[in-house]
Write a protein that holds these residues in place. Structure first.
Motif, PDB file in Angstrom:
ATOM      1  N   ARG A 176       0.008  36.445  82.306  1.00 11.02           N
ATOM      2  CA  ARG A 176       1.085  35.710  81.626  1.00 11.02           C
ATOM      3  C   ARG A 176       1.600  34.506  82.393  1.00 11.02           C
ATOM      4  O   ARG A 176       2.706  34.053  82.148  1.00 11.02           O
ATOM      5  CB  ARG A 176       2.244  36.656  81.338  1.00 11.02           C
ATOM      6  N   GLY A 177       0.856  34.017  83.345  1.00 12.05           N
ATOM      7  CA  GLY A 177       1.306  32.845  84.079  1.00 12.05           C
ATOM      8  C   GLY A 177       0.863  32.889  85.524  1.00 12.05           C
ATOM      9  O   GLY A 177      -0.269  33.251  85.820  1.00 12.05           O
ATOM     10  N   PHE A 178       1.787  32.518  86.414  1.00  9.30           N
ATOM     11  CA  PHE A 178       1.488  32.432  87.838  1.00  9.30           C
ATOM     12  C   PHE A 178       2.573  33.135  88.641  1.00  9.30           C
ATOM     13  O   PHE A 178       3.750  33.000  88.339  1.00  9.30           O
ATOM     14  CB  PHE A 178       1.425  30.965  88.273  1.00  9.30           C
ATOM     15  N   ARG A 179       2.176  33.844  89.678  1.00 11.60           N
ATOM     16  CA  ARG A 179       3.123  34.509  90.568  1.00 11.60           C
ATOM     17  C   ARG A 179       3.148  33.768  91.896  1.00 11.60           C
ATOM     18  O   ARG A 179       2.130  33.383  92.430  1.00 11.60           O
ATOM     19  CB  ARG A 179       2.749  35.968  90.794  1.00 11.60           C
ATOM     20  N   PHE A 180       4.375  33.579  92.425  1.00  9.78           N
ATOM     21  CA  PHE A 180       4.598  32.811  93.644  1.00  9.78           C
ATOM     22  C   PHE A 180       4.660  33.734  94.858  1.00  9.78           C
ATOM     23  O   PHE A 180       5.331  34.758  94.835  1.00  9.78           O
ATOM     24  CB  PHE A 180       5.926  32.055  93.529  1.00  9.78           C
ATOM     25  N   PHE A 181       3.966  33.329  95.922  1.00 13.34           N
ATOM     26  CA  PHE A 181       4.010  34.035  97.209  1.00 13.34           C
ATOM     27  C   PHE A 181       4.397  33.016  98.273  1.00 13.34           C
ATOM     28  O   PHE A 181       3.650  32.076  98.546  1.00 13.34           O
ATOM     29  CB  PHE A 181       2.655  34.683  97.531  1.00 13.34           C
ATOM     30  N   SER A 182       5.555  33.202  98.848  1.00 17.93           N
ATOM     31  CA  SER A 182       6.106  32.269  99.821  1.00 17.93           C
ATOM     32  C   SER A 182       5.285  32.240 101.108  1.00 17.93           C
ATOM     33  O   SER A 182       4.854  33.283 101.599  1.00 17.93           O
ATOM     34  CB  SER A 182       7.550  32.674 100.138  1.00 17.93           C
ATOM     35  N   SER A 183       5.112  31.047 101.662  1.00 17.58           N
ATOM     36  CA  SER A 183       4.436  30.936 102.949  1.00 17.58           C
ATOM     37  C   SER A 183       5.380  30.399 104.025  1.00 17.58           C
ATOM     38  O   SER A 183       4.979  30.225 105.164  1.00 17.58           O
ATOM     39  CB  SER A 183       3.199  30.039 102.843  1.00 17.58           C
ATOM     40  N   GLU A 184       6.621  30.144 103.628  1.00 18.53           N
ATOM     41  CA  GLU A 184       7.614  29.648 104.562  1.00 18.53           C
ATOM     42  C   GLU A 184       8.967  30.225 104.172  1.00 18.53           C
ATOM     43  O   GLU A 184       9.298  30.319 102.988  1.00 18.53           O
ATOM     44  CB  GLU A 184       7.646  28.113 104.513  1.00 18.53           C
ATOM     45  N   ARG A 185       9.737  30.595 105.156  1.00 17.95           N
ATOM     46  CA  ARG A 185      11.025  31.261 104.924  1.00 17.95           C
ATOM     47  C   ARG A 185      11.917  30.508 103.940  1.00 17.95           C
ATOM     48  O   ARG A 185      12.611  31.122 103.124  1.00 17.95           O
ATOM     49  CB  ARG A 185      11.729  31.450 106.263  1.00 17.95           C
ATOM     50  N   LEU A 186      11.916  29.205 104.009  1.00 15.76           N
ATOM     51  CA  LEU A 186      12.736  28.384 103.126  1.00 15.76           C
ATOM     52  C   LEU A 186      12.517  28.725 101.650  1.00 15.76           C
ATOM     53  O   LEU A 186      13.442  28.669 100.847  1.00 15.76           O
ATOM     54  CB  LEU A 186      12.444  26.903 103.370  1.00 15.76           C
ATOM     55  N   PHE A 187      11.301  29.114 101.306  1.00 12.58           N
ATOM     56  CA  PHE A 187      10.953  29.343  99.905  1.00 12.58           C
ATOM     57  C   PHE A 187      10.939  30.831  99.529  1.00 12.58           C
ATOM     58  O   PHE A 187      10.462  31.193  98.452  1.00 12.58           O
ATOM     59  CB  PHE A 187       9.591  28.697  99.606  1.00 12.58           C
ATOM     60  N   ASP A 188      11.462  31.679 100.393  1.00 12.11           N
ATOM     61  CA  ASP A 188      11.467  33.118 100.129  1.00 12.11           C
ATOM     62  C   ASP A 188      12.217  33.504  98.856  1.00 12.11           C
ATOM     63  O   ASP A 188      11.930  34.536  98.259  1.00 12.11           O
ATOM     64  CB  ASP A 188      12.055  33.896 101.316  1.00 12.11           C
ATOM     65  N   SER A 189      13.153  32.679  98.421  1.00 11.17           N
ATOM     66  CA  SER A 189      13.895  32.995  97.191  1.00 11.17           C
ATOM     67  C   SER A 189      12.983  32.989  95.963  1.00 11.17           C
ATOM     68  O   SER A 189      13.333  33.563  94.923  1.00 11.17           O
ATOM     69  CB  SER A 189      15.052  32.016  96.985  1.00 11.17           C
ATOM     70  N   LEU A 190      11.817  32.380  96.080  1.00 15.05           N
ATOM     71  CA  LEU A 190      10.861  32.329  94.965  1.00 15.05           C
ATOM     72  C   LEU A 190       9.830  33.455  95.036  1.00 15.05           C
ATOM     73  O   LEU A 190       9.044  33.636  94.099  1.00 15.05           O
ATOM     74  CB  LEU A 190      10.133  30.983  94.955  1.00 15.05           C
TER      75      LEU A 190
END
Length: 73
Positions: A26-40
């Motif tokens: 149903r789309g794309f799942r996000f996996f953070s590679s940097e702490r700044l983007f952990d909310s995603l």
């Protein structure tokens, strides 16, 4: 003959690897590679473009907070 679409993409924001998105049913799942983007982390997006926009918004928000008088030295 059509080219197969990739199942994973790296999202970079200003030369920083924000994360990887993987194609799902149903789309794309996000996996953070940097702490700044952990909310995603783990969020699902309808498109790669939508995930990129979300990462840009997180980066932009960080810049606004960093320039806030509350964070000034």
């Amino acid at each position: 003959m059509s080219q197969p679409q990739s199942n994973a993409y790296i999202i970079e924001i200003h030369d920083r690897a924000a994360g990887i998105i993987t194609r799902e049913e149903r789309g794309f799942r996000f996996f953070s590679s940097e702490r700044l983007f952990d909310s995603l982390e783990g969020r699902q997006f309808r498109s790669a473009r939508e995930a990129e926009r979300a990462a840009r918004a997180v980066f932009s928000e960080r810049g606004r907070r960093a320039s806030s008088p509350l964070f000034a030295n």
